[in-house]
Design an enzyme around this catalytic site. Structure first.
Site, mmCIF file in Angstrom:
data_model
loop_
_atom_site.group_PDB
_atom_site.id
_atom_site.type_symbol
_atom_site.label_atom_id
_atom_site.label_comp_id
_atom_site.label_asym_id
_atom_site.label_seq_id
_atom_site.Cartn_x
_atom_site.Cartn_y
_atom_site.Cartn_z
ATOM 1 N N LYS A 262 -2.163 64.041 50.873
ATOM 2 C CA LYS A 262 -2.844 63.819 49.503
ATOM 3 C C LYS A 262 -2.862 65.097 48.613
ATOM 4 O O LYS A 262 -3.383 66.002 49.243
ATOM 5 C CB LYS A 262 -4.421 63.350 49.912
ATOM 6 C CG LYS A 262 -5.300 63.133 48.777
ATOM 7 C CD LYS A 262 -6.671 62.709 49.190
ATOM 8 C CE LYS A 262 -7.617 62.503 47.967
ATOM 9 N NZ LYS A 262 -8.833 62.277 48.390
ATOM 10 N N ASP A 267 -10.267 65.991 41.530
ATOM 11 C CA ASP A 267 -10.770 64.798 41.808
ATOM 12 C C ASP A 267 -12.271 64.604 41.172
ATOM 13 O O ASP A 267 -13.116 65.040 41.406
ATOM 14 C CB ASP A 267 -11.013 64.667 43.261
ATOM 15 C CG ASP A 267 -11.659 63.103 43.245
ATOM 16 O OD1 ASP A 267 -11.620 62.323 42.441
ATOM 17 O OD2 ASP A 267 -11.905 62.742 44.617
ATOM 18 N N LYS A 274 -18.160 62.044 39.845
ATOM 19 C CA LYS A 274 -19.101 62.743 40.737
ATOM 20 C C LYS A 274 -20.035 63.463 40.293
ATOM 21 O O LYS A 274 -20.202 63.949 39.199
ATOM 22 C CB LYS A 274 -18.137 63.764 41.450
ATOM 23 C CG LYS A 274 -17.217 63.273 42.490
ATOM 24 C CD LYS A 274 -15.933 64.108 43.090
ATOM 25 C CE LYS A 274 -15.154 63.680 43.927
ATOM 26 N NZ LYS A 274 -15.649 62.864 45.179
ATOM 27 N N ASP A 285 -8.757 69.251 46.384
ATOM 28 C CA ASP A 285 -8.397 67.695 46.719
ATOM 29 C C ASP A 285 -6.843 67.622 47.081
ATOM 30 O O ASP A 285 -6.497 66.417 47.436
ATOM 31 C CB ASP A 285 -8.995 66.715 45.877
ATOM 32 C CG ASP A 285 -9.275 65.521 46.564
ATOM 33 O OD1 ASP A 285 -9.600 65.402 47.836
ATOM 34 O OD2 ASP A 285 -9.444 64.572 45.596
ATOM 35 N N ASP A 344 -13.561 56.843 42.640
ATOM 36 C CA ASP A 344 -13.663 57.816 43.568
ATOM 37 C C ASP A 344 -12.897 57.663 44.817
ATOM 38 O O ASP A 344 -12.615 58.955 45.531
ATOM 39 C CB ASP A 344 -14.879 58.523 43.661
ATOM 40 C CG ASP A 344 -15.240 59.712 43.985
ATOM 41 O OD1 ASP A 344 -14.164 60.588 43.992
ATOM 42 O OD2 ASP A 344 -16.291 60.338 44.262
ATOM 43 N N GLU A 346 -10.018 57.331 45.634
ATOM 44 C CA GLU A 346 -8.452 57.245 44.908
ATOM 45 C C GLU A 346 -7.573 57.927 46.118
ATOM 46 O O GLU A 346 -6.350 57.325 46.071
ATOM 47 C CB GLU A 346 -8.505 58.149 43.769
ATOM 48 C CG GLU A 346 -8.315 59.898 43.939
ATOM 49 C CD GLU A 346 -9.497 60.480 44.881
ATOM 50 O OE1 GLU A 346 -10.395 59.828 44.705
ATOM 51 O OE2 GLU A 346 -9.267 61.234 45.396
ATOM 52 N N ARG A 348 -7.040 57.167 49.262
ATOM 53 C CA ARG A 348 -6.378 56.065 49.892
ATOM 54 C C ARG A 348 -5.375 55.295 49.248
ATOM 55 O O ARG A 348 -4.429 54.629 49.610
ATOM 56 C CB ARG A 348 -7.689 55.081 50.562
ATOM 57 C CG ARG A 348 -8.389 54.521 49.460
ATOM 58 C CD ARG A 348 -9.838 53.874 50.117
ATOM 59 N NE ARG A 348 -10.667 55.045 50.386
ATOM 60 C CZ ARG A 348 -12.036 54.928 51.011
ATOM 61 N NH1 ARG A 348 -12.235 53.871 51.418
ATOM 62 N NH2 ARG A 348 -12.557 56.055 51.036
HETATM 63 N N1 BES Z 1 -11.922 63.875 47.590
HETATM 64 C C1 BES Z 1 -12.913 63.066 47.974
HETATM 65 C C2 BES Z 1 -13.598 63.490 49.288
HETATM 66 C C3 BES Z 1 -13.972 64.712 49.611
HETATM 67 C C4 BES Z 1 -15.471 64.814 49.404
HETATM 68 C C5 BES Z 1 -13.313 65.897 50.156
HETATM 69 C C6 BES Z 1 -16.086 66.207 49.740
HETATM 70 C C7 BES Z 1 -13.714 66.882 50.302
HETATM 71 C C8 BES Z 1 -15.092 67.313 50.037
HETATM 72 C C9 BES Z 1 -12.454 61.551 47.960
HETATM 73 O O1 BES Z 1 -11.670 61.404 47.034
HETATM 74 C C10 BES Z 1 -13.978 60.770 47.696
HETATM 75 O O2 BES Z 1 -14.227 61.122 46.548
HETATM 76 N N2 BES Z 1 -14.231 60.047 48.344
HETATM 77 C C11 BES Z 1 -15.464 59.298 48.343
HETATM 78 C C12 BES Z 1 -15.339 57.921 48.987
HETATM 79 C C13 BES Z 1 -16.281 56.975 48.782
HETATM 80 C C14 BES Z 1 -16.372 56.649 47.132
HETATM 81 C C15 BES Z 1 -16.346 55.687 49.710
HETATM 82 C C16 BES Z 1 -16.613 60.108 49.204
HETATM 83 O O3 BES Z 1 -16.440 60.631 50.232
HETATM 84 O O4 BES Z 1 -17.713 59.846 48.512
HETATM 85 ZN ZN ZN Z 2 -10.233 62.709 46.518
HETATM 86 ZN ZN ZN Z 3 -12.683 60.875 45.127
#
Ligand code: BES
Ligand code: ZN
Ligand code: ZN
Length: 501
Positions: A262, A267, A274, A285, A344, A346, A348
């Protein structure tokens, strides 16, 4: 930082500084030092007896030898309790020694290859010493106008009578640690400095001639129907890329490993924006892609007899006039449709396309690595990454590589009940279970990805959201990006290709 081997005993291998490691209590160090200098042995015994310095884990003490030995100084470094010993304690001891002397006048550190004394292989010991020294020595200071004044230049491994035997392990350590340091620098950079095109140019520049690099551009992605990557990219002013690195592609008799990463250069969360708190960390990210890229470079530099195709999906997740929105529907490269409930989630979506693209290579093993979910960090913290897999042998191999490199992994469930939660009422899938309070977010994300992987594929998904960054300096990891995965994946590839280091 240079690492060299010397065919001599440790005291005569440097005029500068010797590192002497021992378990807590220091009995062996005292006996050993007394044999070469009674005065210094007595001095050390006194420090230990008076509880000033006891070789506790990560404890260090510097002494001057006052002409009793050829070297000017000794750095005593603690391995901690004998019953708790493992190879990582060597890395920790070396990290403490290097951090301690880094800004002193020490130019050279010499370490005796003492694996056998500690019940580990000499090669593994040498690798641990060299990689820890390189990883600890390098700090991210590109943006500092005044850099730390650092004198330390070399680490010498005193390997009397066994230089030939140890040499491959030292070379291995130099390669993996240098690639990890490069990975950290790229991860630590601000996202503005590293648009996807820059990553593509970087990979072309640093890949040896042994790696074929193909960069699929937006027009290619449109033709291929890469709806996941294209949707995420819509808010960004930078073009997306699907970057493909192929190593040993013509050697069809070798096992093929597909690595998928990824690579979100930043992000923001998109319209599902966020919180400002820690948003700056989202420049990391892309750590999955960066790990995969540097492990591939390391494997090529080591000439590992394995075939690799490394696929990195690179884009920014930003907000712009055309950004994708919650409620949208997208069609991924596989043909499967996804209802977007949260922009967010994204990672996946871009991985859906990258994993589908990897299928075309028919790999024996498929491994993806991603900073995929905050939920994985909540579940496991920062001591291990989450491992999701469809093959028990692959799990065992990866967990072994994780133990050896201390880039550890912990297995997570892949039960279908979690996959059911990702079904949409309006499309084939939805990209999050719901926007309210839901649990098991790392698992539902992994199950989402599984929709884009063949049923019989030996596949592992590594969620590195908790391990890509350390908040404060910790042993051989300076504050910031860790370069997690470079050593893990290179070790896996080396083990798979039956190369012993
Ligand atoms: N890049 C983030 C995941 C992340 C969070 C990486 C904290 C490192 C530290 C990912 O794209 C994300 O935002 N995931 C969301 C998913 C949710 C919307 C289901 C998350 O983890 O909040
Ligand atoms: Zn991300
Ligand atoms: Zn994200």
């Amino acid at each position: 930082m240079k690492a060299v081997l010397a065919d001599s005993e440790v005291w005569s291998s440097t005029k500068d500084t010797v590192v002497l490691m021992d378990y807590e209590g220091g009995e062996r160090a005292i006996t050993w030092l007394s044999k070469v200098s009674k005065e210094l042995g007595d001095m050390l015994a006194q420090s230990v007896c008076s509880n000033d310095f006891r070789f506790k884990e990560a404890q260090v003490m510097v002494s001057y030898t006052h002409g009793h030995l050829p070297s000017k100084r000794i750095v005593f470094a603690g391995l901690g309790k004998k019953e708790l010993f493992n190879i990582n304690k060597v890395r920790i001891a070396i990290a403490s020694a290097v951090n301690h002397v880094r800004q002193m006048g020490v130019k050279e550190l010499a370490v005796r290859v003492a694996g056998h004394d500690l019940g580990v292989e000499d090669g593994a010991f040498a690798t641990a010493v060299v990689e820890s020294a390189i990883l600890t020595h390098h700090k991210y200071d590109i943006h500092k106008t005044e850099k730390d004044q650092v004198f330390l230049e070399r680490i010498v491994l005193a390997a009397q009578g066994k230089v030939k035997e140890i040499e491959p392990s030292v070379r291995y350590a130099i390669v993996v640690a240098s690639k990890t340091v490069m990975a950290r620098d790229l991860e630590n950079m601000g996202s503005t400095e590293k648009p996807p095109k820059m990553i593509v140019d970087y990979v072309k520049k640093f890949s040896s001639g042994r790696i074929k690099v193909t960069a699929l551009m937006k027009k290619d992605l449109k033709r291929m129907g890469a709806g996941g990557i294209l949707a995420v990219n819509r808010g960004s002013s930078h073009e997306p890329y699907l970057l493909v690195m192929e190593y040993n592609s013509s050697k069809k008799n070798l096992p093929l490993v597909a690595l998928v990463g990824k690579g979100i250069i930043f992000d923001s969360g998109g319209h599902s924006i966020k919180d400002a708190c820690n948003m700056e960390l989202m420049k990391c990210d892309l750590c999955g892609a960066v790990g995969v890229i540097h492990a591939t470079m390391a494997a090529a530099e080591l000439d590992l007899p394995v075939r690799i195709v490394a696929i990195s999906a690179l884009t920014e997740n930003a907000i712009g006039p055309d950004a994708y929105k919650p409620g949208d529907f997208i069609k991924t490269m596989s043909g499967k449709t996804v209802e977007i409930l949260n922009t967010d989630a994204e990672g996946r979506l871009i991985l859906a396309d990258a994993l589908h693209y990897a299928k075309g290579f028919k790999p024996e093993y498929l491994i993806d690595m991603a900073t995929l979910t905050g939920a994985c960090f909540i579940a496991l913290g920062s001591e291990c990454a989450g491992l999701f897999q469809t093959d028990d042998d692959l799990r065992r191999m990866l967990m072994k590589s994780g133990e050896e490199t201390w880039e550890r992994l912990w297995p997570m469930p892949m039960w279908d009940e979690y996959g059911e939660l990702m079904k949409s009422d309006f499309a084939d899938l939805k990209n999050v279970v719901a926007n309210g309070r839901t649990g098991g977010g790392a698992i539902t994300a992994a199950k989402f990805l599984q929709n884009f992987v063949d049923k019989n594929q030996k596949w592992a998904h590594i969620d590195i959201a908790g391990v890509d960054w350390v908040e404060a300096e910790k042993d051989y990891r300076p504050k910031g990006a860790t370069g997690y995965g470079v050593r893990l994946l290179t070790r896996f590839l080396a083990d798979l290709s039956k190369q012993h280091y």
